[in-house]
Design an enzyme around this catalytic site. Structure first.
Site, PDB file in Angstrom:
ATOM      1  N   GLU A  82       0.828  -1.219   0.000  1.00 41.85           N
ATOM      2  CA  GLU A  82       0.000   0.000   0.000  1.00 41.85           C
ATOM      3  C   GLU A  82       0.860   1.265   0.000  1.00 41.85           C
ATOM      4  O   GLU A  82       0.510   2.263  -0.640  1.00 41.85           O
ATOM      5  CB  GLU A  82      -0.981  -0.030   1.185  1.00 41.85           C
ATOM      6  CG  GLU A  82      -2.027  -1.138   1.001  1.00 41.85           C
ATOM      7  CD  GLU A  82      -3.189  -1.075   1.974  1.00 41.85           C
ATOM      8  OE1 GLU A  82      -3.199  -0.216   2.877  1.00 41.85           O
ATOM      9  OE2 GLU A  82      -4.120  -1.921   1.826  1.00 41.85           O
ATOM     10  N   ARG A 170      12.336 -22.198  19.629  1.00 42.96           N
ATOM     11  CA  ARG A 170      12.255 -21.893  21.064  1.00 42.96           C
ATOM     12  C   ARG A 170      11.451 -22.996  21.749  1.00 42.96           C
ATOM     13  O   ARG A 170      10.354 -23.330  21.311  1.00 42.96           O
ATOM     14  CB  ARG A 170      11.552 -20.551  21.297  1.00 42.96           C
ATOM     15  CG  ARG A 170      12.447 -19.345  21.126  1.00 42.96           C
ATOM     16  CD  ARG A 170      11.726 -18.083  21.613  1.00 42.96           C
ATOM     17  NE  ARG A 170      12.677 -17.009  21.806  1.00 42.96           N
ATOM     18  CZ  ARG A 170      13.073 -16.178  20.842  1.00 42.96           C
ATOM     19  NH1 ARG A 170      12.586 -16.302  19.619  1.00 42.96           N
ATOM     20  NH2 ARG A 170      13.941 -15.220  21.111  1.00 42.96           N
TER      21      ARG A 170
HETATM   22  N1  URA Z   1      12.492 -10.797  17.443  1.00 44.55           N
HETATM   23  C1  URA Z   1      12.455 -12.090  17.019  1.00 44.55           C
HETATM   24  O1  URA Z   1      11.742 -12.418  16.074  1.00 44.55           O
HETATM   25  N2  URA Z   1      13.224 -12.991  17.680  1.00 44.55           N
HETATM   26  C2  URA Z   1      13.990 -12.679  18.734  1.00 44.55           C
HETATM   27  O2  URA Z   1      14.640 -13.548  19.303  1.00 44.55           O
HETATM   28  C3  URA Z   1      14.016 -11.327  19.157  1.00 44.55           C
HETATM   29  C4  URA Z   1      13.247 -10.412  18.480  1.00 44.55           C
END
Ligand code: URA
Length: 259
Positions: A82, A170
């Protein structure tokens, strides 16, 4: 495009943005005011809809937008598309990141030369074989800015993922489970010399390149994943501030050179 015509999500048109051609992008709507006050404390908010908050400031007498994109590729792709429709040709993303190399410190900045496309949105604009690379003029401006500000920077490859938890491997998520295809990915990316994880660079760089626009990204390191999965709030600020300074100075170089 008719300069009165409002683009749907950002609620902007060419007249409202004073025919600006330059934009600083960031994920967080709250960070927009921090960025704009680094170059124009008088700047005004001109639109705010969903995750898209826009300020119009002046830099060296040129209008410059600061726009929040929200998190991740889909909302970022809408912002870029956009903004391009109403005349923006140069984009610098300024954000935060998690480093995956042991030599990258919290507070350092990462200037992305190219991105691993672990996102989905960019594949709707260009096939996965297409590279996500920074525009050379934006890349050079960012490097020069970091050097002149004496801010410790690393230039290289970023991995952009659609998810913060499993897609960045994670294990501190709700389920604590990471799909098999992501298990071991951080170590592999580290061996491939990738510097960091974040969530928007590959979308910014792919869309800009394939649409003939200029894009570049600078992110401040807020966690080093070789040591931590969690982000400590006191680590957030230094990374953010350094990245903002570099992005603003780089934009001023591009504007001064009328590039
Ligand atoms: N942003 C992310 O996507 N990952 C991180 O570890 C820190 C900030």
């Amino acid at each position: 495009m008719n300069e009165e015509k409002i683009v749907y999500h950002l609620n902007l048109n060419e007249a409202k943005i004073k025919r600006a051609h330059y934009a600083l992008l960031t994920g967080d709507p709250e960070r927009v005011s921090d960025i704009v006050s680094a170059f124009d404390p008088q700047a005004a908010e001109i639109a705010c809809r969903r995750e898209y908050r826009t300020f119009l400031g002046q830099m060296n007498t040129h209008p410059v937008l600061v726009v929040s994109t929200g998190i991740g590729g889909p909302s970022t792709s809408i912002a870029i598309d956009e903004l391009a429709q109403i005349g923006i040709h140069t984009f610098i993303r300024v954000g935060t990141t998690g480093a995956i190399q042991p030599n990258v410190g919290v507070g350092d900045v990462i200037i992305t030369s190219g991105a691993v496309r672990l996102d989905g949105a960019s594949t709707h604009y260009a096939p996965i074989e297409y590279p996500a690379v920074s525009h050379h003029e934006v890349l050079f401006a960012l490097i020069e800015a970091a050097q002149n500000l004496s801010i410790h920077c690393h230039v290289g490859i970023t991995a952009s993922s659609d998810t913060f938890y499993p897609g960045q491997e994670r294990y501190n998520s709700y389920s604590k489970y990471v799909l098999k295809r992501f298990q071991g990915m951080t170590e592999e990316l580290r061996k491939l010399q990738v510097l960091n994880y974040e969530m928007e660079c590959s979308t910014v760089l792919t869309l800009c390149s394939c649409m003939g626009l200029r894009g570049g990204c600078v992110t401040g390191v807020i966690v080093n994943r070789t040591k931590e999965e969690y982000i400590e709030t006191e680590d957030l600020k230094s990374g953010e501030i350094n990245a903002i300074q570099v992005a603003v100075k780089a934009m001023s170089y591009l504007i001064n050179e009328q590039k």
